[in-house]
Design a protein around this motif. Structure first.
Motif, PDB file in Angstrom:
ATOM      1  N   SER A   1       0.827  -1.200   0.000  1.00  0.00           N
ATOM      2  CA  SER A   1       0.000   0.000   0.000  1.00  0.00           C
ATOM      3  C   SER A   1       0.868   1.259   0.000  1.00  0.00           C
ATOM      4  O   SER A   1       0.617   2.212  -0.744  1.00  0.00           O
ATOM      5  N   ARG A   2       1.908   1.251   0.821  1.00  0.00           N
ATOM      6  CA  ARG A   2       2.813   2.406   0.882  1.00  0.00           C
ATOM      7  C   ARG A   2       3.567   2.596  -0.433  1.00  0.00           C
ATOM      8  O   ARG A   2       3.766   3.720  -0.888  1.00  0.00           O
ATOM      9  N   LYS A   3       3.993   1.487  -1.023  1.00  0.00           N
ATOM     10  CA  LYS A   3       4.704   1.569  -2.305  1.00  0.00           C
ATOM     11  C   LYS A   3       3.769   2.132  -3.378  1.00  0.00           C
ATOM     12  O   LYS A   3       4.155   3.022  -4.144  1.00  0.00           O
ATOM     13  N   GLY A   4       2.544   1.622  -3.434  1.00  0.00           N
ATOM     14  CA  GLY A   4       1.574   2.126  -4.400  1.00  0.00           C
ATOM     15  C   GLY A   4       1.281   3.601  -4.201  1.00  0.00           C
ATOM     16  O   GLY A   4       1.216   4.369  -5.154  1.00  0.00           O
ATOM     17  N   ALA A   5       1.135   4.017  -2.944  1.00  0.00           N
ATOM     18  CA  ALA A   5       0.850   5.423  -2.647  1.00  0.00           C
ATOM     19  C   ALA A   5       2.025   6.321  -3.028  1.00  0.00           C
ATOM     20  O   ALA A   5       1.834   7.420  -3.564  1.00  0.00           O
ATOM     21  N   ALA A   6       3.244   5.867  -2.751  1.00  0.00           N
ATOM     22  CA  ALA A   6       4.422   6.670  -3.091  1.00  0.00           C
ATOM     23  C   ALA A   6       4.530   6.842  -4.601  1.00  0.00           C
ATOM     24  O   ALA A   6       4.771   7.955  -5.101  1.00  0.00           O
ATOM     25  N   LEU A   7       4.334   5.779  -5.337  1.00  0.00           N
ATOM     26  CA  LEU A   7       4.394   5.860  -6.802  1.00  0.00           C
ATOM     27  C   LEU A   7       3.260   6.725  -7.345  1.00  0.00           C
ATOM     28  O   LEU A   7       3.450   7.481  -8.299  1.00  0.00           O
ATOM     29  N   HIS A   8       2.106   6.636  -6.734  1.00  0.00           N
ATOM     30  CA  HIS A   8       0.958   7.459  -7.136  1.00  0.00           C
ATOM     31  C   HIS A   8       1.292   8.939  -6.968  1.00  0.00           C
ATOM     32  O   HIS A   8       1.043   9.751  -7.860  1.00  0.00           O
ATOM     33  N   SER A   9       1.881   9.286  -5.831  1.00  0.00           N
ATOM     34  CA  SER A   9       2.207  10.695  -5.591  1.00  0.00           C
ATOM     35  C   SER A   9       3.265  11.214  -6.556  1.00  0.00           C
ATOM     36  O   SER A   9       3.319  12.408  -6.834  1.00  0.00           O
TER      37      SER A   9
ATOM     38  N   ASP B   1      -8.419  -9.345  -0.020  1.00  0.00           N
ATOM     39  CA  ASP B   1      -9.494  -8.692   0.732  1.00  0.00           C
ATOM     40  C   ASP B   1      -9.059  -7.403   1.423  1.00  0.00           C
ATOM     41  O   ASP B   1      -9.818  -6.835   2.204  1.00  0.00           O
ATOM     42  N   ASP B   2      -7.858  -6.923   1.123  1.00  0.00           N
ATOM     43  CA  ASP B   2      -7.336  -5.733   1.800  1.00  0.00           C
ATOM     44  C   ASP B   2      -7.989  -4.471   1.235  1.00  0.00           C
ATOM     45  O   ASP B   2      -7.803  -4.125   0.068  1.00  0.00           O
ATOM     46  N   LYS B   3      -8.754  -3.788   2.081  1.00  0.00           N
ATOM     47  CA  LYS B   3      -9.472  -2.586   1.640  1.00  0.00           C
ATOM     48  C   LYS B   3      -8.537  -1.428   1.298  1.00  0.00           C
ATOM     49  O   LYS B   3      -8.819  -0.649   0.390  1.00  0.00           O
ATOM     50  N   GLY B   4      -7.426  -1.311   2.021  1.00  0.00           N
ATOM     51  CA  GLY B   4      -6.479  -0.240   1.720  1.00  0.00           C
ATOM     52  C   GLY B   4      -5.889  -0.384   0.327  1.00  0.00           C
ATOM     53  O   GLY B   4      -5.763   0.600  -0.409  1.00  0.00           O
ATOM     54  N   LEU B   5      -5.546  -1.606  -0.040  1.00  0.00           N
ATOM     55  CA  LEU B   5      -5.016  -1.853  -1.378  1.00  0.00           C
ATOM     56  C   LEU B   5      -6.083  -1.622  -2.442  1.00  0.00           C
ATOM     57  O   LEU B   5      -5.816  -1.012  -3.476  1.00  0.00           O
ATOM     58  N   THR B   6      -7.299  -2.090  -2.171  1.00  0.00           N
ATOM     59  CA  THR B   6      -8.395  -1.908  -3.126  1.00  0.00           C
ATOM     60  C   THR B   6      -8.693  -0.424  -3.337  1.00  0.00           C
ATOM     61  O   THR B   6      -8.814   0.033  -4.481  1.00  0.00           O
TER      62      THR B   6
ATOM     63  N   GLY C   1      -6.701   2.141  -2.747  1.00  0.00           N
ATOM     64  CA  GLY C   1      -5.567   2.778  -3.397  1.00  0.00           C
ATOM     65  C   GLY C   1      -5.559   2.533  -4.895  1.00  0.00           C
ATOM     66  O   GLY C   1      -5.300   3.439  -5.692  1.00  0.00           O
ATOM     67  N   LEU C   2      -5.850   1.294  -5.285  1.00  0.00           N
ATOM     68  CA  LEU C   2      -5.891   0.955  -6.706  1.00  0.00           C
ATOM     69  C   LEU C   2      -6.986   1.742  -7.421  1.00  0.00           C
ATOM     70  O   LEU C   2      -6.755   2.297  -8.508  1.00  0.00           O
ATOM     71  N   GLU C   3      -8.153   1.826  -6.818  1.00  0.00           N
ATOM     72  CA  GLU C   3      -9.246   2.599  -7.422  1.00  0.00           C
ATOM     73  C   GLU C   3      -8.864   4.067  -7.570  1.00  0.00           C
ATOM     74  O   GLU C   3      -9.141   4.691  -8.596  1.00  0.00           O
ATOM     75  N   SER C   4      -8.200   4.609  -6.566  1.00  0.00           N
ATOM     76  CA  SER C   4      -7.808   6.016  -6.589  1.00  0.00           C
ATOM     77  C   SER C   4      -6.809   6.311  -7.704  1.00  0.00           C
ATOM     78  O   SER C   4      -6.953   7.287  -8.445  1.00  0.00           O
ATOM     79  N   VAL C   5      -5.796   5.466  -7.831  1.00  0.00           N
ATOM     80  CA  VAL C   5      -4.793   5.716  -8.857  1.00  0.00           C
ATOM     81  C   VAL C   5      -5.379   5.524 -10.254  1.00  0.00           C
ATOM     82  O   VAL C   5      -5.038   6.269 -11.180  1.00  0.00           O
TER      83      VAL C   5
ATOM     84  N   SER D   1       2.388   2.360  -9.948  1.00  0.00           N
ATOM     85  CA  SER D   1       1.539   2.343  -8.762  1.00  0.00           C
ATOM     86  C   SER D   1       0.482   1.247  -8.880  1.00  0.00           C
ATOM     87  O   SER D   1       0.261   0.483  -7.936  1.00  0.00           O
ATOM     88  N   ILE D   2      -0.147   1.166 -10.026  1.00  0.00           N
ATOM     89  CA  ILE D   2      -1.148   0.126 -10.265  1.00  0.00           C
ATOM     90  C   ILE D   2      -0.523  -1.249 -10.097  1.00  0.00           C
ATOM     91  O   ILE D   2      -1.098  -2.136  -9.447  1.00  0.00           O
ATOM     92  N   ALA D   3       0.669  -1.438 -10.631  1.00  0.00           N
ATOM     93  CA  ALA D   3       1.362  -2.725 -10.513  1.00  0.00           C
ATOM     94  C   ALA D   3       1.648  -3.058  -9.044  1.00  0.00           C
ATOM     95  O   ALA D   3       1.491  -4.219  -8.624  1.00  0.00           O
ATOM     96  N   ALA D   4       2.031  -2.080  -8.253  1.00  0.00           N
ATOM     97  CA  ALA D   4       2.310  -2.318  -6.835  1.00  0.00           C
ATOM     98  C   ALA D   4       1.041  -2.719  -6.092  1.00  0.00           C
ATOM     99  O   ALA D   4       1.053  -3.676  -5.299  1.00  0.00           O
ATOM    100  N   TYR D   5      -0.044  -2.010  -6.345  1.00  0.00           N
ATOM    101  CA  TYR D   5      -1.306  -2.364  -5.699  1.00  0.00           C
ATOM    102  C   TYR D   5      -1.776  -3.750  -6.131  1.00  0.00           C
ATOM    103  O   TYR D   5      -2.239  -4.548  -5.312  1.00  0.00           O
ATOM    104  N   GLU D   6      -1.648  -4.051  -7.424  1.00  0.00           N
ATOM    105  CA  GLU D   6      -2.084  -5.361  -7.912  1.00  0.00           C
ATOM    106  C   GLU D   6      -1.222  -6.483  -7.355  1.00  0.00           C
ATOM    107  O   GLU D   6      -1.728  -7.574  -7.062  1.00  0.00           O
ATOM    108  N   GLU D   7       0.072  -6.232  -7.188  1.00  0.00           N
ATOM    109  CA  GLU D   7       0.948  -7.227  -6.579  1.00  0.00           C
ATOM    110  C   GLU D   7       0.499  -7.506  -5.141  1.00  0.00           C
ATOM    111  O   GLU D   7       0.448  -8.664  -4.708  1.00  0.00           O
ATOM    112  N   GLY D   8       0.165  -6.466  -4.416  1.00  0.00           N
ATOM    113  CA  GLY D   8      -0.324  -6.635  -3.055  1.00  0.00           C
ATOM    114  C   GLY D   8      -1.660  -7.362  -3.018  1.00  0.00           C
ATOM    115  O   GLY D   8      -1.873  -8.253  -2.186  1.00  0.00           O
ATOM    116  N   LEU D   9      -2.556  -7.004  -3.934  1.00  0.00           N
ATOM    117  CA  LEU D   9      -3.865  -7.641  -3.964  1.00  0.00           C
ATOM    118  C   LEU D   9      -3.793  -9.112  -4.356  1.00  0.00           C
ATOM    119  O   LEU D   9      -4.655  -9.901  -3.960  1.00  0.00           O
TER     120      LEU D   9
END
Length: 81
Positions: A19-27, A47-52, A54-58, A34-42
């Motif tokens: 989640s932190r990696k995705g957020a940093a890349l997003h910023s 079922d992680d809501k933070g990852l979901t 974050g992915l929707e936001s980016v 960023s999408i790749a980082a979130y998808e790797e986490g998912l």
């Protein structure tokens, strides 16, 4: 970004690292990374809501505002009389 990479490297079973990696890349506006980082986490934590969220936001930011949603000058033009 480096801290997030280290977090994932040290403990790949910690969902917040992705989640932190995705957020940093997003910023950094590195949307595809960023999408790749979130998808790797998912892939590991489906079922992680933070990852979901974050992915929707980016994805929203990458796609930009919807067409016809007040784009353009929006009445900001300086029409003069």
């Amino acid at each position: 970004l480096e801290d997030a990479k280290a977090c994932v490297g040290l403990n790949p079973a910690f969902s917040k690292g992705y989640s932190r990696k995705g957020a940093a890349l997003h910023s950094l506006k590195r949307y595809n990374d960023s999408i790749a980082a979130y998808e790797e986490g998912l892939a590991k934590f489906p079922d992680d809501k933070g990852l979901t969220n974050g992915l929707e936001s980016v994805k929203r930011d990458k796609d930009g505002p919807p067409r016809g949603a007040g784009g353009g000058m929006g009445g900001m033009g300086g029409g003069g009389a």
